[in-house]
Design an enzyme around this catalytic site. Sequence first.
Site, PDB file in Angstrom:
ATOM      1  N   ARG A 180       7.838  12.047  11.641  1.00  0.00           N
ATOM      2  CA  ARG A 180       7.295  11.430  10.455  1.00  0.00           C
ATOM      3  C   ARG A 180       7.723  11.890   8.946  1.00  0.00           C
ATOM      4  O   ARG A 180       8.197  11.045   8.491  1.00  0.00           O
ATOM      5  CB  ARG A 180       5.564  11.804  10.425  1.00  0.00           C
ATOM      6  N   LYS A 225      -7.715  16.709   2.446  1.00  0.00           N
ATOM      7  CA  LYS A 225      -6.976  15.438   2.116  1.00  0.00           C
ATOM      8  C   LYS A 225      -8.234  14.341   2.289  1.00  0.00           C
ATOM      9  O   LYS A 225      -9.096  14.446   2.843  1.00  0.00           O
ATOM     10  CB  LYS A 225      -5.836  15.229   3.369  1.00  0.00           C
ATOM     11  N   TYR A 267     -24.275 -14.081   9.681  1.00  0.00           N
ATOM     12  CA  TYR A 267     -23.388 -15.223   9.654  1.00  0.00           C
ATOM     13  C   TYR A 267     -23.063 -15.550  10.858  1.00  0.00           C
ATOM     14  O   TYR A 267     -22.784 -14.966  11.854  1.00  0.00           O
ATOM     15  CB  TYR A 267     -22.178 -14.516   8.740  1.00  0.00           C
ATOM     16  N   MET A 297     -21.386  -7.822   4.216  1.00  0.00           N
ATOM     17  CA  MET A 297     -20.645  -6.903   3.112  1.00  0.00           C
ATOM     18  C   MET A 297     -21.344  -5.745   2.734  1.00  0.00           C
ATOM     19  O   MET A 297     -20.783  -4.730   2.553  1.00  0.00           O
ATOM     20  CB  MET A 297     -20.018  -7.700   1.927  1.00  0.00           C
TER      21      MET A 297
END
Length: 774
Positions: A544, A446, A669, A718
Amino acid sequence: ALRGSRIHGHYYVNDCYSAGVRNFVVEEYPSNMDAFPRANFVKVPSAFKALQILVKWHRSNFNIPVVGVTGSNGKTIVKEWIYQCLSSEKYVIRNPKSYNSQVGVPLSVWLLNKAGELGVFEAGISQPGEMKRLEELIQPSIGIFTNLGDAHQENFESVAQKLNEKLLLFSNCESIIYCSDNEMVSNGMVQKYGSKKLFTWSVSNTANLQITKKESHKQTTEIFALYNNSEISIVIPFIDKASIENAIHVWSFLLLQNYDSQFIRNKIAKLETVAMRLELKEGNNNCTIINDSYNSDLESLHIALDFLTYQNQHAQKVLILSDIAQSGFENAELYRQVANVIKQKKIDRLIGIGLDISQFESYFDLRKDFYSSTREFLENIDRLKLQNMTILLKGARSFEFENISNQLQKQTHRTVFEIDLNALEYNLDYFKNQLKPKTGIIAMLKASSYGSGTFEIANICQYHRVAAIAVAFTDEGVELRKSGIKIPIMVMNPEESAFASIMEHNIEPEIYDFNSLNTFTTFVEKQNLKAYPIHIKIDTGMNRAGFLPNEIPQLIDVLKNCESLKVKSVFSHLASADEPEQDEFTLQQIEIFENTSIQIINELAYKIKRHILNSAGIERFPKYQYDMVRLGIGLYGVSSINKSLAQVGSLTSSIVQIKKVSKGHTVGYSRKGVAAKDSEIATIPIGYADGYRRILSNGVGKIWVNGHLAPIIGNICMDMCMIDVTGLHVKEGDQVEIFGKHLKVVEVANWMQTIPYEVLTGISKRVKRTYQLE
């Protein structure tokens, strides 16, 4: 057909026959002998012993100098560096890559032929009794002992026992090379082989080669020594301790063989990094690049082509091959053999580079292009239209195939997620050994195999005969089918819009409620299909997805009257198998699963498999293996119990800039990073867009650089972050490790206040993935 603990070579007879193999040494005849009309079968009590007996006889036919190399570390490097120094002088036969095991050594010694002038074979052991067998196969006349360390210590009573075992390789050697600085090694050598010619080197003791001084420069190390009362020196293109030690062993060997000092200086100055693994990389124009351009010989070509043939993500397979030097054959015979193996491996296209291979263009019966040099090839690369294909680069170092790799490789920023497929295989074997022989493994792939890339991992799992693969969504399964994955594929979230794709590609859905059961049944019936395989999920307390225990009687009634579907397995999911304090709840879940699943099994008139254990469950609750287990995060090296699992993924980057920041000045920042003193700040091109989350800002997270953990300073941006490297003596371009060999992903997850799953699956797709396999 070698027999393993769970899988043995007899399973592969069909595959081998289809690939053209016609002669088999087996322990049992195939049950379907009629399927092999052109094959010869030799039946023996033990195929393993037969292999070793055969190779022992083969070795006895050659009377050339043979070097046997053993030790805890450095065996492959020493062997390859001897080859680099002497391959232009004589035909040297050696182990391919690190084939140094009980199987690898006989396969390597089998390569000896009449043209060979020197054999160099490494031997590795992991338990008592193995080295005696390897010595009988290699029969070395010269021995090299690299060092004594902790590797493979677990099966030996003591370090002394391991040393004595390793020294058995030198039983019939005429001379032995070793470093006498280790007292245990030195004493062992003298006691066992004092009557032989012992060539020693040392930094601190009197020795044949007495190291007097080492001077490290930016990228090189000069080593001075006394030898036969004269001062000699070499310069190696490395500065690390291990490379220095390995180079001195090679230096000692060349001196023992009476090569003059200038020859040795010239050869050792040109030593190159040994790439012990194939690299699988994403290329331009939807290509996959296999980079094995570090050596070029007939033996390693066979290995690389084997790796190429089981890559199925593209229909076309292309080989870019340079001239092969020092093969032991005349060029006509050499390239006739190359043409035969290319035909046998069903390669679609050949690009030959070099004057020698170009002369024998007519030997190659496939689509082909030839160029006299790498430069000429690169000048014409655009017109070749290399796209949608798997490309193997196999070139001698002098052809500088790294320039081809750089041209073909997809260009991304400097941060790389490297997946070690050998480590993944090691982990798979570890979990296999926790299971009963008939228990199957479902590999959970997955979220793009926990960030590691779905096809590459699926291909390894298929090769190692896992029972099935599980993916989260149908499109992942479809891509695997298109890439050549043939083993069963389960899809855990089978959305209704994908039912047609599920049918078309023979994917098996998880069914977890009556709505999904009814809609899928209706779809299958419209296709007029019978007994389509499904997997029933039972909710035993996870709350679930899954059928509740009180729904089982109704579920049974539906399934008994449904001819279009066939339940292949019944399963459930443990909520907290890795948490001992929750064991009472886990055992309660297992009890519920036992009671509900047995109802289904008893009522349906065919065999149904069961599975409930995940990675942690395999280790902590082996009693409840049932028919299969689901292996997820453990495959990638994460375990709450076994700390010795191999970490599969390494996230690395490099320093792009270093700045001096004065005390009190700020970094990043919002000016959150404040220099407490005059500092050196390095910028790394990884940020939260790559999955390196902002929670690691301002000293929470650290990055491994130059043997130290350097703290993050300021807020993570970023696309980049900054680390404090004051006093660490780093430079721009140095590699750093976000997590990997030195800094475990579990530790990074702890800093992020999360679990390793989230760290691995959070790595952005823009981060380049590379794959390595020995």
